[in-house]
Design an enzyme around this catalytic site. Structure first.
Site, short mmCIF file in Angstrom:
data_model
loop_
_atom_site.label_atom_id
_atom_site.label_comp_id
_atom_site.label_asym_id
_atom_site.label_seq_id
_atom_site.Cartn_x
_atom_site.Cartn_y
_atom_site.Cartn_z
N LYS A 1 -22.97 60.82 13.54
CA LYS A 1 -23.44 61.52 14.74
C LYS A 1 -24.91 61.22 14.94
CE LYS A 1 -25.30 65.40 16.07
NZ LYS A 1 -25.96 64.87 17.26
N GLU B 1 -32.12 65.46 3.91
CA GLU B 1 -33.49 64.91 4.02
C GLU B 1 -34.17 65.70 5.13
OE1 GLU B 1 -35.18 63.03 2.24
OE2 GLU B 1 -33.57 62.45 0.91
N CYS C 1 -41.32 62.39 9.16
CA CYS C 1 -41.20 63.41 8.11
C CYS C 1 -42.25 63.15 7.04
CB CYS C 1 -39.81 63.38 7.50
SG CYS C 1 -39.33 61.71 7.03
N GLU D 1 -44.85 71.91 9.91
CA GLU D 1 -44.65 70.54 10.35
C GLU D 1 -44.75 70.50 11.88
OE1 GLU D 1 -40.64 68.85 10.08
OE2 GLU D 1 -41.55 67.08 9.17
P1 NAD Z 1 -32.75 68.35 14.14
O1 NAD Z 1 -32.50 69.06 12.87
O2 NAD Z 1 -32.98 69.14 15.36
O3 NAD Z 1 -31.52 67.39 14.48
C1 NAD Z 1 -31.06 66.41 13.56
C2 NAD Z 1 -29.61 66.11 13.87
O4 NAD Z 1 -28.83 67.27 13.59
C3 NAD Z 1 -29.36 65.74 15.33
O5 NAD Z 1 -28.39 64.71 15.37
C4 NAD Z 1 -28.79 67.04 15.89
O6 NAD Z 1 -27.96 66.86 17.02
C5 NAD Z 1 -27.99 67.55 14.71
N1 NAD Z 1 -27.69 68.98 14.73
C6 NAD Z 1 -28.35 69.97 15.38
N2 NAD Z 1 -27.74 71.16 15.15
C7 NAD Z 1 -26.68 70.92 14.35
C8 NAD Z 1 -25.68 71.75 13.75
N3 NAD Z 1 -25.64 73.06 13.94
N4 NAD Z 1 -24.75 71.15 12.96
C9 NAD Z 1 -24.77 69.83 12.73
N5 NAD Z 1 -25.68 69.00 13.27
C10 NAD Z 1 -26.63 69.53 14.07
O7 NAD Z 1 -33.95 67.35 13.83
P2 NAD Z 1 -34.69 66.37 14.83
O8 NAD Z 1 -35.54 67.20 15.74
O9 NAD Z 1 -33.70 65.43 15.42
O10 NAD Z 1 -35.60 65.54 13.81
C11 NAD Z 1 -36.83 65.98 13.36
C12 NAD Z 1 -36.72 66.54 11.95
O11 NAD Z 1 -36.13 65.57 11.09
C13 NAD Z 1 -38.07 66.85 11.36
O12 NAD Z 1 -38.05 68.11 10.71
C14 NAD Z 1 -38.27 65.74 10.33
O13 NAD Z 1 -39.13 66.05 9.28
C15 NAD Z 1 -36.89 65.49 9.88
N6 NAD Z 1 -36.77 64.15 9.29
C16 NAD Z 1 -36.69 64.04 7.93
C17 NAD Z 1 -36.61 62.79 7.33
C18 NAD Z 1 -36.53 62.64 5.83
O14 NAD Z 1 -36.17 61.56 5.38
N7 NAD Z 1 -36.82 63.66 5.04
C19 NAD Z 1 -36.59 61.64 8.13
C20 NAD Z 1 -36.67 61.78 9.50
C21 NAD Z 1 -36.75 63.06 10.07
#
Ligand code: NAD
Length: 481
Positions: free
Chosen positions: A175, A254, A288, A385
């Site tokens: 997804k 992650e 991140c 963050e």
């Molecule tokens: P997000 O958590 O809003 O969304 C991530 C994914 O989860 C998207 O595909 C979203 O549609 C999906 N999602 C949302 N609600 C869901 C649910 N209830 N069930 C299942 N899936 C769901 O994050 P974002 O805004 O897309 O990305 C930013 C975040 O990602 C930041 O906090 C960043 O630090 C983190 N990030 C971490 C790493 C790492 O390797 N640690 C790498 C990149 C980004």
């Protein structure tokens, strides 16, 4: 390269069962880039069932076949690298040079797991203390795994999960983020073509596009899904872990970060300046691993701050497809709003702004690179963050204080240490609570080294053999001789 806008299920491109679509926007101009299929539970169910039906054949194909397919994906991504980079820049807003690095990272990741699975020795004998028995260790796939990724590194976060998941013999339902599905759909076309050329059942790799609520939640809860690998925010990661717990499913997370770069007084100031600017403002700070807490030894605070302000003000903001651009737009209006809220919080808290602090223009999601000085530990900008081009500076007097400040966070993803003193670099790197520490270098990531953090940043590790192990289950067969 054909722009794909549908789900990829059971080896075919298809619309959502209910025909719903969602808009994908250009973050530079607010123009509509594409209307893509917006999935729901019924589409997830079809994808998970297709994956379950195809997985045994993929596992039975054997490690050398899977290795050849992964290597072919790496080659095909490399061959279409420029088009993929441009598509990612357009959809996500990152400068083209950074998007090209992402493509190189994807190629390296698929090549790495192609080689790792080819060299894996298969079943292993386990020595036992009793001569009458023999034990054999097997590393088996989970079956169907769900991969859920964010928008900041769409292709990289996908590759770090997809390559080891496939290498281990799983079938996948991916997804993508609803903000940036286009690069993954292009990647899906590549995987589709490679599978067809190698006679692999297309149901091994499925993509369902849509929102977290409509696609992500039913995917995590689907009974065919035995493991969930998620990259994204802590709030969503927590919900996913709770849902996975209901089904006693494996889960890897992650999550976020609030990482530190520690610059000691003996550092080369120009080099330190480059490392701080890169760590804070690459991908417009939407990393991140952004080192958005900048710790500077007091003796060099004045000259380094001067350099940092000059360098931040000189960064070229603009169209990510313009080769001269160094900072593109934030990926979405929602992210722009979030970053603007933090700029307001900084003003309310009375933080000392050194540069930036405002949106650029009225079209697209552009924000100036922004630095604040002497940010106290109580500030929300120090603790939370932001995920934008905003960094907080702070001085320290000695090594102990630098370590204490670096560790003053609920997160523990990465850190950077800048010093010419090798012994100190080692001491500080060892004392910082983070999954990866860079010393005197930019944020390079190799597939051989693990990715993931401590404290609230991660559950598990990606990349390296640990990334493969995350998609394998251990079985022992113990038999009388
Ligand atoms: P997000 O958590 O809003 O969304 C991530 C994914 O989860 C998207 O595909 C979203 O549609 C999906 N999602 C949302 N609600 C869901 C649910 N209830 N069930 C299942 N899936 C769901 O994050 P974002 O805004 O897309 O990305 C930013 C975040 O990602 C930041 O906090 C960043 O630090 C983190 N990030 C971490 C790493 C790492 O390797 N640690 C790498 C990149 C980004």
């Amino acid at each position: 390269m054909t722009l794909r806008t549908q789900h990829h299920i059971a080896g075919a491109w298809c619309d959502s069962a209910d025909g719903a679509r969602l808009a994908v926007m250009d973050p530079s101009s607010d123009a509509l880039l594409a209307a893509v299929a917006s999935g729901a539970a019924e589409d997830v169910d079809r994808a998970a069932r297709a994956a379950a039906a195809s997985q045994p054949g993929w596992w039975a194909a054997g490690a050398s076949k899977r290795s050849a397919v992964l290597a072919a994906i790496a080659a095909a991504v490399g061959a279409q690298g420029e088009a993929l980079a441009r598509l990612q820049s357009r959809n996500n807003g990152k400068p083209l040079a950074e998007a090209r690095l992402d493509v190189a990272d994807v190629v390296a990741c698929f090549d790495y797991y192609a080689a790792l699975i080819a060299s894996a020795s298969g079943d292993a004998d386990v020595p036992l203390p009793e001569a009458g028995y023999a034990a054999r260790l097997r590393r088996e796939p989970y079956g169907v795994v769900a991969l859920i990724v964010p928008w900041n590194f769409p292709m990289v976060t996908t590759a770090w999960k997809l390559a080891p998941a496939l290498a281990a013999g799983n079938a996948v339902v991916l997804k993508p983020s609803e903000v940036t599905p286009l690069p993954e759909l292009a990647l899906a076309q590549i995987v589709h073509d490679v599978f067809a050329a190698h006679g692999i059942d297309g149901g091994v790799f499925n993509v369902v596009v849509g929102t977290g609520e409509r696609v992500g939640a039913p995917l995590v809860a689907h009974p065919q899904v035995r493991k969930v690998s998620f990259t994204g925010s802590n709030a969503v990661g927590t919900r996913i872990a709770q849902s996975a717990a209901e089904g006693i499913k494996g889960v890897s997370l992650e999550l976020g970060g609030k990482s530190a770069i520690v610059v000691f007084g003996d550092a080369d100031l120009d080099e330190a300046c480059r490392l701080v600017i890169g760590g804070a403002f690459m991908n417009a700070g939407q990393m991140c691993s952004a080192t958005s807490r900048v710790l500077v030894e007091r003796g060099i605070a004045e000259p380094l701050t001067r350099r940092l302000v000059e360098a931040a003000n000189a960064l070229r903001i603009g169209d990510p497809l313009d080769e001269a651009t160094e900072i593109g737009p934030l990926a979405s209006p929602a992210q722009l709003e979030r970053v603007q809220q933090y700029l307001e919080i900084a003003a309310d808290e009375g933080l000392q702004r050194l540069c930036g602090g405002a949106r650029v223009g009225t079209r697209g999601n552009f924000v100036q690179p922004t630095l604040y000085a002497d940010v106290p530990s109580t500030s929300r900008l120090w603790r939370e963050e932001i995920f934008g081009p905003v960094a907080c500076l702070r001085t320290f007097v000695d090594e102990a204080e630098a370590i204490a400040l670096a560790n003053d966070s609920d997160y523990g993803l990465v850190a950077t240490v800048v010093t010419r003193d090798a012994a100190r670099a080692r001491r500080v790197a060892d004392a910082i609570e983070a999954g990866l520490v860079w010393v005197n270098m930019p944020q390079l990531i190799f597939p051989q080294t693990a990715w993931g953090g401590m404290k609230r940043s991660s559950l598990g590790r990606e990349l390296g053999p640990w990334g493969l192990a995350a998609f394998q289950q251990i079985k022992h067969v113990v038999a009388a001789r």
